[in-house]
Scaffold this active site. Structure first.
Site, mmCIF file in Angstrom:
data_model
loop_
_atom_site.group_PDB
_atom_site.id
_atom_site.type_symbol
_atom_site.label_atom_id
_atom_site.label_comp_id
_atom_site.label_asym_id
_atom_site.label_seq_id
_atom_site.Cartn_x
_atom_site.Cartn_y
_atom_site.Cartn_z
ATOM 1 N N ALA A 1 0.834 -1.213 0.000
ATOM 2 C CA ALA A 1 0.000 0.000 0.000
ATOM 3 C C ALA A 1 0.863 1.255 0.000
ATOM 4 C CB ALA A 1 -0.939 -0.014 1.203
ATOM 5 N N GLU B 1 -8.197 -20.527 -4.918
ATOM 6 C CA GLU B 1 -8.139 -20.552 -3.454
ATOM 7 C C GLU B 1 -9.548 -20.626 -2.897
ATOM 8 O OE1 GLU B 1 -5.755 -17.364 -1.922
ATOM 9 O OE2 GLU B 1 -3.910 -18.416 -2.418
ATOM 10 N N HIS C 1 -5.950 -17.485 10.263
ATOM 11 C CA HIS C 1 -5.641 -18.418 9.183
ATOM 12 C C HIS C 1 -5.701 -19.822 9.753
ATOM 13 C CE1 HIS C 1 -3.940 -20.331 5.731
ATOM 14 N NE2 HIS C 1 -4.044 -19.190 5.087
ATOM 15 N N ARG D 1 -12.306 -19.225 5.336
ATOM 16 C CA ARG D 1 -11.286 -19.416 6.376
ATOM 17 C C ARG D 1 -11.847 -19.512 7.793
ATOM 18 N NH1 ARG D 1 -6.566 -15.337 4.300
ATOM 19 N NH2 ARG D 1 -5.977 -16.743 2.622
ATOM 20 N N HIS E 1 -4.177 -13.685 11.514
ATOM 21 C CA HIS E 1 -3.590 -13.496 10.194
ATOM 22 C C HIS E 1 -3.856 -12.118 9.601
ATOM 23 C CE1 HIS E 1 -1.944 -14.750 6.433
ATOM 24 N NE2 HIS E 1 -3.078 -14.656 5.784
ATOM 25 N N ARG F 1 -12.383 -11.558 4.915
ATOM 26 C CA ARG F 1 -11.690 -11.251 3.659
ATOM 27 C C ARG F 1 -11.630 -12.480 2.757
ATOM 28 N NH1 ARG F 1 -5.626 -11.639 2.389
ATOM 29 N NH2 ARG F 1 -5.704 -13.096 4.115
#
Ligand code: FAD
Length: 523
Positions: free
Chosen positions: A18, A115, A231, A277, A340, A375
């Protein structure tokens, strides 16, 4: 060692994806100073393995990427932010490629991995599992090639400073412990996440929530901090760090097995190992709790997959595990979940503007609402790229605003504090507390206990002098914000799970939590 600077046009705090992307955008408009608290290589960006998502393949569509992002966010994504993320993605990735990023290809065609919770193969990766390192390398090389950008390492930013109600710079402490103030027209917080709040984390040591704590102390709004992604699969060996075992391993077909060697994920979710997740992390915690073993683990099993392919596709994971005597291609890998990613952060609009004039935030430190309550994998490198670029563009407008006079600030009063407890003791106690009471599975009672203990800790960390003491104070503030937000959200959603409120409550809580000073509201 670069000469000490007291003034620049734009200050960027952090050199992950970022911060670097924003700096590149800012360079044509003025002098850009990027401050980094350790070396540039110390960032989450550097550790990112799995990849970066973008609807670029022939079989994919931007609308599908959007839908997957919204689904993962569990009803709480800011749809506008999510739309911006997926729409800007292809252009930002093309640009990265032009700047020299070497994504993996078959022949001349980019290869796209899959994923969890993605409905298409859309994850670009580099050198197999070193995607973040490759992106950071290319962005840093690009930034270094631009004459207006300076990057200063080991400059720890401690606090925001103001001039006439506008954020006008930061206080800094260097590696010799010297304090100074640097003034600028606008400040971008790109300080990354806060995984160091937790005993088990995949995050690097720099992830101590500094941006969120600095912004909060200065009076900025922060949002959605109860949503911490854990995670599911971090290596769990006594003497090894909690090394991340990428979701892409399950994307390639790895199984999860409990201590009885049974695959268990189908019991918890129809997508089994490819479930979101939070579902996988809680399922693992459940399996760990029901095990009678003294120090239970769950296993990641890749032994049925092609060994040569695993070594080629995941060279970094393969060699790191081998250092700890685990051959992932032929042996079961012991794992447990670890903190995570922070979905929330400093509240910003779609151009990175925070609630204080002159202050911006981007990347993991920011809360745009793009991830909602959870996310989607491989959307966070992308978030840093997309919103870093947008924040940089918006900050350029600041140059046209009247600069105002630079005020002379009195030196900070860091002396005469209460008796000091070594920062390390406070940090370890906090990490254990957060893991136990504000972790994967939460209760109202546990969160209240956490808040009471964190408030007590406040006195111990309130007069920092060393860099580690500043980090301890930031962790204490960030921990309190996480625990208070989690207590206020009396429901379960996405990554936030409470046994006393196990269901959604859309009527009251399909809203973002926003902390303004002592008050928490839902909007
Ligand atoms: C092990 C791991 C694997 C991951 N894998 C993926 C993946 O495959 N795909 C994906 O999309 N995401 C992944 N993520 C998440 C993603 O890497 C991060 O969310 C993203 O890189 C954050 O970028 P950032 O620029 O916001 O922050 P970072 O990259 O963490 O950079 C933060 C910067 O701020 C600096 N800083 C912090 N505090 C201060 C301070 N007080 N003063 C000065 N400087 C400061 C740091 O030194 C650093 O330069 C992973 C994360 C981890 C930890």
């Amino acid at each position: 060692m670069p000469a000490a600077l007291s003034e620049t046009d734009f200050l960027v705090i952090g050199a992950g994806v970022a911060g670097l992307r924003a700096a590149i955008e800012l360079a044509p408009a003025g002098r850009v100073l990027v401050l980094v608290k350790r070396e540039v290589a110390d960032s989450s960006t550097q550790l990112a393995q799995g990849g970066i998502a973008a609807a670029l393949s022939d079989e994919d569509e931007i609308s599908l990427h959007l839908q997957d992002t919204l689904n993962a966010g569990d009803g709480l994504c800011n749809p506008e932010a999510a739309r911006v993320l997926v729409e800007d993605a292809p252009e930002r990735i093309e640009e990265l490629i032009q700047w020299g990023t070497q994504f993996d290809r078959e022949g001349t065609k980019l290869t796209f991995g899959r994923e969890g919770a993605h409905s298409r193969n859309r994850i670009l990766h580099a050198h197999g599992d070193s995607t973040g390192r490759e992106i950071q390398r290319a962005l840093y090389a690009k930034a270094k090639s631009l004459p207006h950008i300076s990057v200063h390492e080991f400059e720890f930013s401690t606090d925001l400073v103001f001039d006439g109600g506008r954020v006008s710079g930061v206080r800094v402490i260097n590696d010799r412990g010297e304090h100074s103030t640097i003034h600028a027209l606008a400040v971008l917080l790109a300080t990354g996440g806060m995984g160091q709040l937790y005993l088990n984390t995949t995050n690097p040591s720099v992830a101590t929530g500094d941006g969120v704590a600095m912004a909060y102390r200065a009076g900025a709004e922060v949002t959605d901090l109860e949503f911490i992604q854990f995670h599911p699969t971090a290596l769990y060996l006594k003497k090894a760090p909690r090394f991340l075992l990428s979701e892409a391993l399950r994307g390639e077909g790895a199984y999860l097995r409990n201590m009885e060697m049974m695959r268990f994920m189908a019991k918890y979710h129809p997508m089994a190992e490819l479930a979101p997740r939070d579902v996988v992390a809680r399922a693992i915690m459940h399996e760990l709790e029901r095990s009678r073993a003294k120090d239970p683990v769950v296993y990641l099993d890749l032994t049925h997959l092609n060994e040569a392919h695993i070594r080629r596709r995941f060279p970094r994971i393969y060699s790191t595990c081998l250092q700890y005597n685990v051959d992932i291609a032929s042996e079961l890998v012991p794992i447990r979940p670890a903190a995570h990613y922070a979905m929330g952060g400093v509240r910003t609009d779609l151009d990175g503007r925070a609630s204080l004039p002159g202050l911006y935030a981007a990347g993991e430190a920011a809360g745009t609402g793009v991830h909602g309550a959870n996310r989607l994998a491989s959307n966070s490198l992308l978030e840093g790229l997309v919103f870093g670029a947008r924040a940089g563009r918006k900050m350029r407008d600041e140059l046209r605003a009247p600069a105002g006079k630079v005020s002379v600030l009195p030196p900070a009063a860091y002396s005469n504090g209460p008796v000091r407890i070594p920062a390390e003791n406070s940090v370890s106690a906090l990490q254990e507390l957060m893991w136990k009471e504000a972790g994967i599975v939460r209760t109202g009672g546990g969160l209240k206990q956490a808040i009471a203990r964190l408030e007590e800790m406040g006195a111990q960390v309130s007069h920092p002098q060393s860099r580690r003491e500043f980090e301890a104070r930031n962790l204490q503030i960030a921990g309190l914000l996480v625990a208070r937000s989690a207590l206020a959200r009396e429901e379960s959603r996405g990554a936030h799970y409470r046994t006393d409120f196990p269901d959604h409550n859309d009527v009251k809580f399909r809203k973002h939590s926003i902390v303004r000073g002592e008050k928490i509201g839902f909007e």
